[in-house]
Structure formats: C-alpha cells, structure tokens
Design an enzyme around this catalytic site. Structure first.
Site, PDB file in Angstrom:
ATOM      1  N   HIS A  10       0.845  -1.186   0.000  1.00 22.15           N
ATOM      2  CA  HIS A  10       0.000   0.000   0.000  1.00 22.15           C
ATOM      3  C   HIS A  10       0.883   1.240   0.000  1.00 22.15           C
ATOM      4  O   HIS A  10       1.844   1.329   0.771  1.00 22.15           O
ATOM      5  CB  HIS A  10      -0.892   0.029   1.244  1.00 22.15           C
ATOM      6  CG  HIS A  10      -1.745  -1.180   1.409  1.00 22.15           C
ATOM      7  ND1 HIS A  10      -2.357  -1.516   2.608  1.00 22.15           N
ATOM      8  CD2 HIS A  10      -2.103  -2.153   0.535  1.00 22.15           C
ATOM      9  CE1 HIS A  10      -3.049  -2.629   2.459  1.00 22.15           C
ATOM     10  NE2 HIS A  10      -2.913  -3.036   1.208  1.00 22.15           N
ATOM     11  N   TYR A  29       3.530   2.038  13.695  1.00 20.20           N
ATOM     12  CA  TYR A  29       3.909   3.054  12.734  1.00 20.20           C
ATOM     13  C   TYR A  29       3.302   4.402  13.117  1.00 20.20           C
ATOM     14  O   TYR A  29       2.137   4.512  13.436  1.00 20.20           O
ATOM     15  CB  TYR A  29       3.573   2.673  11.292  1.00 20.20           C
ATOM     16  CG  TYR A  29       2.235   2.045  11.018  1.00 20.20           C
ATOM     17  CD1 TYR A  29       1.192   2.791  10.499  1.00 20.20           C
ATOM     18  CD2 TYR A  29       2.032   0.676  11.231  1.00 20.20           C
ATOM     19  CE1 TYR A  29      -0.027   2.209  10.206  1.00 20.20           C
ATOM     20  CE2 TYR A  29       0.810   0.094  10.948  1.00 20.20           C
ATOM     21  CZ  TYR A  29      -0.217   0.859  10.441  1.00 20.20           C
ATOM     22  OH  TYR A  29      -1.431   0.285  10.160  1.00 20.20           O
TER      23      TYR A  29
END
Length: 468
Positions: A70, A133
């Site tokens: 992605h 993240y």
C-alpha cells in the site's frame, strides 16, 4: 533475534527518501528497552522531522501474515515492538525510480522511514509479532492511495514465506500489477499571486503541470478571511506567496493602510498557520522597504528592520509572522522588474514619446528581474537550502534611479542626457498626493544566497536583455 547495543545510525536505500535506521536497544534478564522515536536524536542522525500525528499498532498472530503493498499519501515511521518482520518497499511515485524495490528484515533494533507514495508491505517471520507506525496525517476517505499486487512479476519480491502459504486478505490479492498502477503524483506547489510580475515569471519557469497550481487574485485573495478553506492542504508541499499589497503611496491613506495590513499581515498570518499545521514549506517575498536605508552598507539578512512607511511596516510584520513557520524561506528583494507595468517600461515609454523625465538620484539600489527571482526561488527549494531569510536581487554596481533611467534611454537609442536628476525631497515637493517615504539605500548583501551556489545575474546585463 534482537541485537542489543547498536549505535543509532541511518542509511539510505535504492528508493529515494526510504531510510533504514539501526536503533539502540538496551536489554538484560528482565527484557529490553528502546526509544522508539526520539525527535532530537533521530533528526540529528538524518531522519526527517516529519511531524507525526497518529500512532498505530499492527498485531499478527501467525507466522506468514502478509499485508499488501500500500502507498499512502503520508510519511510513516515503522518499527517493531516484538517479533520480526520481512519488509518490502516499492516506489510507486512518478519519476525515474517508479518500480524500484528494497527489502529488509526489521526487528526491535531496526526501523524504517517510508516517504509518501512508497508502497510498503510486511510479512511476519515470528508468531505474536507487533509493529508500530507513526504517520504524519490522519486517514481520509478523500485522500488518494495506490496499491500493488504482492505477486507482481516486475517487482519480483523474494518472499521468505511463499505467498501461497501466507495469510493474505482478499483485497490484497486483488491489487493490480505494476503496469496497471497509476503512479502517485508529487505533492502540489501553489503559487499565489500568479497574475503579478513574479507570478508570471514563476509560471514561465515551472510550466504547466498537474502538481503546480497557479492562483491569481480572483482564485485566492489574501484579503478574504475564508481563503484558507476548500483545499486539502496536506496535499501541498510548497506555497510560494508572490501576492502582496504593493501600492506603496496609497498605503499611506486610511483606505490603503487597511488594505495593506489585511493582505500583507492578516492574510500572511493565515498562510503561516496553514503551512505550520500541514508541514508545508512557505516561500514569502519580502522587500527592501523593511529598512530605513540610513546605512551606507548593503543590508544583510541579520540587520534589524526599521521600516519608514506603512507598506514597509506591513512587510516587516509579515516577515516576522513567516519566520515562525518551521519550513520557510523569506526572500527579500528590491526594485523588481518583470512583465507588466514597472519603472523600466515607464522610462522606455517616455523616451519613445519624447518626454524628458526628472528622476531621483539619491536612492541607490539594484534592479531585480523576475526571471532571476524565480530562478533563485527554485534554487532554494530544489537544493534544500537551510530555511530562513535570503536577500535576492540583481548583482553588480549599485545605481540611482536616475542613472538607471539614463541606461534605459541609451539602450533604447535615445539621448541619456534627457534624464534630469533630482533629490527625493525636491521630487516629493512637487507631488500633491500622499507619498510614502523611501529608503535611500536599497542595496542588499548577497553573500548568503551566493553561499548556497546561486549566482545572481548582473542587473545591467539583465536590463540590456530585457529591453532587447
């Protein structure tokens, strides 16, 4: 197995902007500890100060859990909390490196910075793996995303666990091959004041591209309190503010004073807020009018401002606001000449019509041509010069307005002696409308911008080309 005792270090990869970081992890019989993101240390080591706004955790039960490639419209800092993963990154941005691949294993002692538009995928190599993240934007349904099939033959990623044996979602299995991927466009550059002299030069320099937007006053008016609405500002990388209220004499009237402050200060304050909130680089044009011109030396970037009139006061106030933006360039210039009405065109017209002008000879400076100004702005941005204030004018021998008028007459084939010099005070005594005070010395020191590798053009040579 996690490696303890590493020194913090950052290395580049085959994908521009994708950075691999080795992290210090401190462990003993109780377990381990690390600083997962420490802004001061990590930016000093070479990681970008990307301004994260959200922290996400991905937990994976089984070995072989594989999450698809992605590419999101934000930057992210990916690190492992527990376990081990194989990471694969594919550049899905427009440009020469589209399709470039980089792979590496990540554990608690290694992390990666993934720039906007680079596809990222992770495969767990141990059970009960969790990775985190940090991202510098919030998820939005209106944002544009890009995806690549995990099995793409062009990328040819050598997965440690074959995809046939991996745990993959149906959506990730359905993503397109590289040949069918629409590359991620770069973030946008917005030029405000595109209808002015500098705005036209910037359009000529940058050209017509989908990621370059030009807004004239009808499209974006800094005096309009609502101009900041209607755009997704996170999609912008640079704003070049070439708009300003520049009617120097009119600014001395009540109506002009109101308009000058509305555009040059209130509007610029909103631009500064937008740039700060969205991590945008703001390029702002300043003026020699922030100085009183009493010094006999060229003005440096460090010199305290001492504006004489309303216009100079508003420009100085706008500069002070822009200086608070983390990523800013204040480009201070003087005596701007470009496409449209200006001093050189006026003198050339007077010469052709047989008019013998009276021109002041005690204001000293250098002409700045807009093509050179646009070139300098691009240089600062493309060479990632240190943020701050830069003087940018033409180079060469400073001259008075009267001397320059005589050069215009000579270069257009007319007798330069037709220009009569006079003092500023004498000239103003003949004018009945409000006249703003002018700095007598407008010469800018060009040392700092030259140190970046930019060579300002000689203003007399530029004048000759302009008239030719």
């Amino acid at each position: 197995m996690t490696e303890y005792g590493k020194r913090l270090s950052v290395s580049t990869t085959a994908i521009p902007g994708l950075l691999l970081a080795e992290l210090p992890v401190h462990g003993d019989s109780r377990g381990w500890f690390k600083e997962n993101w420490q802004r001061e240390k990590m930016t000093a080591a070479g990681l970008p100060d990307f301004g994260p706004v959200q922290n996400n955790i991905s937990f994976n039960d089984a070995v072989g859990t594989t999450r698809g490639i992605h590419a999101e419209p934000w930057d992210k800092w990916v690190s492992v909390a527990t376990g081990r993963i194989f990471g694969a990154w594919v550049d899905l941005r427009e440009g020469d490196t589209f399709g470039a691949v980089f792979t590496a294993e990540l554990d608690p002692s290694r992390a990666v910075f993934v720039p906007r538009g680079v596809g990222n995928s992770y495969q767990t190599l141990e059970a009960d793996t969790a990775y985190a993240y940090l991202v510098n934007d919030h998820w939005s349904a209106d944002a544009e995303y890009s995806f690549l099939n995990l099995a793409d033959e062009t990328a040819a990623i050598d997965w440690p666990i074959p995809l046939a044996e991996a745990e993959i979602s149906a959506n990730d299995l359905a993503h397109p091959r590289l040949a069918d991927v629409t590359p991620v466009a770069p973030k946008k550059t917005l030029v405000i004041g595109a209808g002015g002299q500098l705005g036209r030069a910037l359009r000529a320099s940058y050209g017509e591209h989908a990621h370059i937007e030009y807004a004239d006053r009808d499209a974006l008016d800094l005096a309009d309190p609502d101009f900041g609405t209607g755009r997704r500002w996170r999609d912008y990388d640079v704003i070049i503010n070439a708009a300003a209220y520049t009617a120097v004499d009119l600014a001395e009237t009540p109506e002009g004073r109101t308009a000058a402050w509305a555009v040059n200060v209130t509007g610029v304050t909103e631009l500064a807020r937008i740039a700060t909130a969205n991590g945008i680089t703001l390029v702002h044009l300043s003026s020699d009018y922030v100085f009183d011109g009493s010094s006999s030396e060229p003005h440096t970037e460090q010199e305290p401002v001492r504006p004489l009139g309303v216009y100079g006061q508003t420009k100085a106030a706008g500069d002070a606001v822009v200086s608070t933006v983390p990523r800013h360039y204040i480009v201070r210039t003087s005596w701007v000449i470009g496409e449209g009405k200006n001093f050189v065109r006026t003198m050339a017209s007077l010469a052709e019509r047989g008019v013998d002008p009276v021109v002041v000879d005690d204001q000293i400076g250098r002409l700045t041509f807009t093509d050179d100004l646009a070139r300098g702005i691009r240089h600062l941005l493309e060479h990632r010069a240190p943020y701050g204030t830069y003087n940018l004018s033409g180079a060469g021998e400073p001259m008075s307005w009267a001397q320059l008028a005589r050069h215009v007459y000579r270069l257009t084939g007319h007798d330069p002696e037709r220009v009569t010099p006079t003092s500023t005070d004498a000239y103003h005594a003949t004018v009945t409308t409000p006249v703003a005070p002018r700095p007598r010395n407008s010469v800018l020191d060009l040392t700092r911008i030259r140190a970046t590798g930019f060579a300002p053009a000689d203003h007399l040579s530029s004048l000759q080309r302009y008239l030719a």
